[in-house]
Design an enzyme around this catalytic site. Structure first.
Site, PDB file in Angstrom:
ATOM      1  N   GLU A   1      46.635  33.864  33.958  1.00  0.00           N
ATOM      2  CA  GLU A   1      47.390  33.991  32.712  1.00  0.00           C
ATOM      3  C   GLU A   1      48.290  35.219  32.826  1.00  0.00           C
ATOM      4  O   GLU A   1      48.152  35.993  33.779  1.00  0.00           O
ATOM      5  CB  GLU A   1      46.433  34.160  31.522  1.00  0.00           C
ATOM      6  CG  GLU A   1      45.513  32.967  31.362  1.00  0.00           C
ATOM      7  CD  GLU A   1      44.572  33.077  30.167  1.00  0.00           C
ATOM      8  OE1 GLU A   1      44.702  34.046  29.371  1.00  0.00           O
ATOM      9  OE2 GLU A   1      43.716  32.181  30.033  1.00  0.00           O
ATOM     10  N   GLU A  16      46.045  33.180  45.189  1.00  0.00           N
ATOM     11  CA  GLU A  16      44.602  33.075  45.478  1.00  0.00           C
ATOM     12  C   GLU A  16      44.017  34.405  45.948  1.00  0.00           C
ATOM     13  O   GLU A  16      43.254  34.472  46.912  1.00  0.00           O
ATOM     14  CB  GLU A  16      44.312  31.941  46.462  1.00  0.00           C
ATOM     15  CG  GLU A  16      44.420  30.593  45.783  1.00  0.00           C
ATOM     16  CD  GLU A  16      43.683  29.477  46.495  1.00  0.00           C
ATOM     17  OE1 GLU A  16      42.645  29.732  47.106  1.00  0.00           O
ATOM     18  OE2 GLU A  16      44.175  28.348  46.399  1.00  0.00           O
ATOM     19  N   ASN A  19      37.089  30.787  46.683  1.00  0.00           N
ATOM     20  CA  ASN A  19      36.625  31.291  47.981  1.00  0.00           C
ATOM     21  C   ASN A  19      36.899  30.284  49.090  1.00  0.00           C
ATOM     22  O   ASN A  19      37.244  30.651  50.217  1.00  0.00           O
ATOM     23  CB  ASN A  19      35.128  31.624  47.927  1.00  0.00           C
ATOM     24  CG  ASN A  19      34.867  32.858  47.085  1.00  0.00           C
ATOM     25  OD1 ASN A  19      35.781  33.651  46.853  1.00  0.00           O
ATOM     26  ND2 ASN A  19      33.648  33.008  46.609  1.00  0.00           N
ATOM     27  N   GLN A  30      63.376  39.413  79.087  1.00  0.00           N
ATOM     28  CA  GLN A  30      61.964  39.778  78.951  1.00  0.00           C
ATOM     29  C   GLN A  30      61.644  40.332  77.554  1.00  0.00           C
ATOM     30  O   GLN A  30      60.560  40.092  77.013  1.00  0.00           O
ATOM     31  CB  GLN A  30      61.596  40.811  80.020  1.00  0.00           C
ATOM     32  CG  GLN A  30      60.098  40.949  80.201  1.00  0.00           C
ATOM     33  CD  GLN A  30      59.761  41.932  81.291  1.00  0.00           C
ATOM     34  OE1 GLN A  30      60.209  43.075  81.277  1.00  0.00           O
ATOM     35  NE2 GLN A  30      58.977  41.488  82.247  1.00  0.00           N
ATOM     36  N   ILE A  61      50.964  27.882  37.448  1.00  0.00           N
ATOM     37  CA  ILE A  61      50.064  26.809  37.879  1.00  0.00           C
ATOM     38  C   ILE A  61      50.733  25.838  38.854  1.00  0.00           C
ATOM     39  O   ILE A  61      51.644  25.080  38.496  1.00  0.00           O
ATOM     40  CB  ILE A  61      49.449  26.084  36.651  1.00  0.00           C
ATOM     41  CG1 ILE A  61      48.801  27.122  35.720  1.00  0.00           C
ATOM     42  CG2 ILE A  61      48.443  25.027  37.102  1.00  0.00           C
ATOM     43  CD1 ILE A  61      47.839  28.111  36.392  1.00  0.00           C
ATOM     44  N   GLY A 120      39.107  27.557  48.701  1.00  0.00           N
ATOM     45  CA  GLY A 120      40.534  27.226  48.685  1.00  0.00           C
ATOM     46  C   GLY A 120      41.360  28.226  49.481  1.00  0.00           C
ATOM     47  O   GLY A 120      42.369  27.893  50.099  1.00  0.00           O
TER      48      GLY A 120
HETATM   49  C1  LIG Z   1      53.789  30.574  43.530  1.00  0.00           C
HETATM   50  C2  LIG Z   1      52.510  30.901  42.857  1.00  0.00           C
HETATM   51  C3  LIG Z   1      51.550  29.903  42.686  1.00  0.00           C
HETATM   52  C4  LIG Z   1      50.360  30.184  42.023  1.00  0.00           C
HETATM   53  N1  LIG Z   1      49.455  29.170  41.808  1.00  0.00           N
HETATM   54  C5  LIG Z   1      48.384  29.395  40.994  1.00  0.00           C
HETATM   55  C6  LIG Z   1      47.544  28.317  40.595  1.00  0.00           C
HETATM   56  O1  LIG Z   1      47.724  27.162  40.990  1.00  0.00           O
HETATM   57  N2  LIG Z   1      46.515  28.592  39.751  1.00  0.00           N
HETATM   58  C7  LIG Z   1      46.276  29.853  39.276  1.00  0.00           C
HETATM   59  O2  LIG Z   1      45.340  30.012  38.512  1.00  0.00           O
HETATM   60  N3  LIG Z   1      47.058  30.896  39.652  1.00  0.00           N
HETATM   61  C8  LIG Z   1      48.102  30.700  40.490  1.00  0.00           C
HETATM   62  N4  LIG Z   1      48.924  31.744  40.851  1.00  0.00           N
HETATM   63  C9  LIG Z   1      48.637  33.083  40.355  1.00  0.00           C
HETATM   64  C10 LIG Z   1      48.200  34.035  41.455  1.00  0.00           C
HETATM   65  O3  LIG Z   1      46.899  33.748  41.867  1.00  0.00           O
HETATM   66  C11 LIG Z   1      48.376  35.466  40.915  1.00  0.00           C
HETATM   67  O4  LIG Z   1      49.770  35.712  40.857  1.00  0.00           O
HETATM   68  C12 LIG Z   1      47.695  36.498  41.794  1.00  0.00           C
HETATM   69  O5  LIG Z   1      46.295  36.376  41.694  1.00  0.00           O
HETATM   70  C13 LIG Z   1      48.100  37.913  41.426  1.00  0.00           C
HETATM   71  O6  LIG Z   1      48.003  38.136  40.066  1.00  0.00           O
HETATM   72  P1  LIG Z   1      49.233  38.832  39.289  1.00  0.00           P
HETATM   73  O7  LIG Z   1      50.453  38.059  39.631  1.00  0.00           O
HETATM   74  O8  LIG Z   1      48.864  38.938  37.864  1.00  0.00           O
HETATM   75  O9  LIG Z   1      49.357  40.244  39.948  1.00  0.00           O
HETATM   76  P2  LIG Z   1      48.514  41.559  39.527  1.00  0.00           P
HETATM   77  O10 LIG Z   1      47.073  41.222  39.431  1.00  0.00           O
HETATM   78  O11 LIG Z   1      49.170  42.193  38.353  1.00  0.00           O
HETATM   79  O12 LIG Z   1      48.714  42.461  40.806  1.00  0.00           O
HETATM   80  C14 LIG Z   1      49.896  43.244  41.010  1.00  0.00           C
HETATM   81  C15 LIG Z   1      49.645  44.179  42.180  1.00  0.00           C
HETATM   82  O13 LIG Z   1      48.559  45.053  41.870  1.00  0.00           O
HETATM   83  C16 LIG Z   1      47.600  45.004  42.907  1.00  0.00           C
HETATM   84  N5  LIG Z   1      46.246  45.190  42.350  1.00  0.00           N
HETATM   85  C17 LIG Z   1      45.723  44.621  41.230  1.00  0.00           C
HETATM   86  N6  LIG Z   1      44.461  44.995  41.058  1.00  0.00           N
HETATM   87  C18 LIG Z   1      44.152  45.818  42.102  1.00  0.00           C
HETATM   88  C19 LIG Z   1      43.006  46.539  42.509  1.00  0.00           C
HETATM   89  N7  LIG Z   1      41.866  46.472  41.818  1.00  0.00           N
HETATM   90  N8  LIG Z   1      43.055  47.289  43.629  1.00  0.00           N
HETATM   91  C20 LIG Z   1      44.191  47.371  44.354  1.00  0.00           C
HETATM   92  N9  LIG Z   1      45.330  46.694  44.036  1.00  0.00           N
HETATM   93  C21 LIG Z   1      45.309  45.944  42.907  1.00  0.00           C
HETATM   94  C22 LIG Z   1      47.750  43.627  43.521  1.00  0.00           C
HETATM   95  O14 LIG Z   1      47.230  43.591  44.846  1.00  0.00           O
HETATM   96  C23 LIG Z   1      49.253  43.431  43.465  1.00  0.00           C
HETATM   97  O15 LIG Z   1      49.841  44.038  44.582  1.00  0.00           O
HETATM   98  C24 LIG Z   1      50.101  31.486  41.539  1.00  0.00           C
HETATM   99  C25 LIG Z   1      51.061  32.495  41.734  1.00  0.00           C
HETATM  100  C26 LIG Z   1      52.250  32.216  42.357  1.00  0.00           C
HETATM  101  C27 LIG Z   1      53.283  33.306  42.511  1.00  0.00           C
END
Ligand SMILES: Cc1cc2nc3c(=O)[nH]c(=O)nc-3n(C[C@H](O)[C@H](O)[C@H](O)COP(=O)(O)OP(=O)(O)OC[C@H]3O[C@@H](n4cnc5c(N)ncnc54)[C@H](O)[C@@H]3O)c2cc1C
Length: 406
Positions: free
Chosen positions: A154, A390, A267, A306, A184, A269
């Site tokens: 979300e 993921e 895990n 090379q 999604i 996937g």
């Molecule tokens: C093309 C695409 C397809 C997707 N498909 C799906 C789907 O089918 N279903 C679904 O449910 N989701 C899906 N997602 C969502 C995806 O899983 C999330 O975007 C991802 O988990 C990261 O979450 P966020 O974008 O909110 O980033 P954030 O969680 O805000 O992270 C931003 C940055 O902060 C860092 N960060 C956050 N917490 C920590 C921590 N504790 N320690 C160190 N670094 C941290 C992260 O590594 C990242 O670099 C999709 C996303 C994209 C872009």
């Protein structure tokens, strides 16, 4: 004398005789494929080259899969790989799914993720957690014509996925869903959505529950489609739930145990997405090898230099290392053994290998690497997602660190 001493204790001498001769129960190499696996690889490779390759550029530009291609993926039998034959599926293994995603992603990682989410997230979760009624209602369709999607993220909850805010309130024999999902995959094409909502935000992760939501359910709509950097043909959309009534019979697993459904699916996937990145890296290397053997500078093919050869060799080595990590994790999963840390290692490594391989391919294509007329700029754009979805790279490192420091 058959013992060696260290002054205070005697150690029995190891007998190497039996170990020195290869024997029937020797552990096969990880990359050794069974006859079935080899045939599968060949069939999917032919499909990828013959059916997908001519569409890659158009799908990227229009950010859309033609429905006919999705129908052909169903016809090929790769949209229900682990679904038992009794439900109309292919009755394959998780490792089969991994091989399929590799071959598809070698040509187009967008097609790779479509098939990966279908098999390693959606079908996997339904097979493990769905009751017999849910399985009867979904699996035959998922094997023959219906796409699935997995909706956890979300706007406020990405890496911290269990901070989700979509609510599910019980009303008679229905749950009423209210909230929004973001990012999604497969949302535009899907008929079935696995949706995670909380029945009680105060309960934290113990309130999270997984629901099966079907397209067309009143109060449910697929919202805005994202305009993305890479894997553009794969749809990524918002989902909107506005007083959406879902039968209580659509709870997947147990009420309040949705976090288990979410974690188990993610895990596993994750290994499929690692394979998407591996396929991408192989595709990039294929293009780079072909191009450098044709392109002439200084009166020679650039592959004769090379400096170029060493870059190709390093990429090939990294690809082989990624392959070993991924095949090991996938085979561990099929054997029911723990694979959490291995899968996290695959994800961090394969996504970096993919990015480096695609970047090298762009470099070796020179100016041609920078234009859409040639295939490698797309792979470069596609590679970036491997470090985000993921579980971002930082989250994978967190999993690995937790294990080594425990
Ligand atoms: C093309 C695409 C397809 C997707 N498909 C799906 C789907 O089918 N279903 C679904 O449910 N989701 C899906 N997602 C969502 C995806 O899983 C999330 O975007 C991802 O988990 C990261 O979450 P966020 O974008 O909110 O980033 P954030 O969680 O805000 O992270 C931003 C940055 O902060 C860092 N960060 C956050 N917490 C920590 C921590 N504790 N320690 C160190 N670094 C941290 C992260 O590594 C990242 O670099 C999709 C996303 C994209 C872009």
């Amino acid at each position: 004398m058959n013992v060696c001493g260290n002054g205070w204790r005697e150690w029995p001498m190891i007998t190497f005789g039996r170990m020195a001769t290869p024997h029937a129960d020797a552990v096969p190499s990880l990359t050794q494929l069974t006859e079935d696996e080899q045939l599968l690889r060949i069939s999917v490779r032919e499909f990828s080259t013959g059916r997908i390759r001519p569409l890659v550029r158009e799908m990227d530009e229009h950010a859309k899969f033609p429905r006919a291609l999705i129908d052909d993926l169903f016809g090929l039998g790769v949209m229900g790989i682990e679904i038992p034959e009794s439900y109309g599926g292919s009755g394959g293994t998780f490792f089969h799914s991994v091989l399929v995603v590799e071959e598809l992603s070698r040509v187009d990682p967008s097609v790779g993720v479509l098939v990966d989410v279908q098999n390693t997230l959606v079908i996997n979760a339904l097979l493990r957690w769905g009751n017999s009624d849910i399985k009867q209602r979904t699996l035959p369709k998922l094997a023959s014509k219906s796409v699935g999607a997995y909706a956890l993220s979300e706007a406020v909850s990405g890496s911290d996925a269990f901070a989700l805010q979509t609510r599910a309130g019980l009303d008679g024999d229905h749950y009423v869903l209210q909230g929004r999902k973001l990012w999604i995959t497969n949302a535009n094409e899907a008929d079935f959505f696995i949706v995670f909502a909380t029945i009680s935000p105060e309960a934290g992760y113990k309130g999270i529950t997984a629901f099966l939501v079907e397209r067309g359910t009143p109060g449910f709509a697929v919202g805005k489609k994202e305009d993305k950097l890479g894997i553009r043909a794969s749809s990524t959309c918002e989902l909107v739930f506005d007083q959406c009534r879902v039968p209580a019979a659509n709870v997947i697993g147990e009420v309040g145990k949705g976090y288990k459904v979410a974690l188990a699916a993610l895990n596993e996937g994750r290994i499929g997405l690692d394979e998407q990145m591996l396929g991408l890296a192989i595709g990039a290397l294929d293009h780079a090898v072909k191009y450098t053997k044709e392109r002439k500078q200084f009166g020679r093919n650039i592959a004769d230099f090379q400096g170029v050869q060493f870059q190709l060799a390093r990429t090939a080595t990294e690809i082989e290392a990624a392959r070993l990590l991924i095949y090991n994790a996938a085979r561990l999963r099929d054997q029911g053994k723990p694979f959490l840390t291995e899968a996290a290692m695959c994800k961090i490594f394969s996504s970096e290998v993919a990015e480096r391989a695609a970047s090298l391919a762009v470099n070796l294509f020179g100016g041609n690497g920078f234009v859409k007329e040639y295939p490698v700029e797309k792979l470069y754009r596609d590679a970036k997602i491997g470090q985000i979805y993921e579980g971002t790279s930082n989250l994978q490192l967190q999993t690995i660190a937790k294990q080594i420091l425990s």
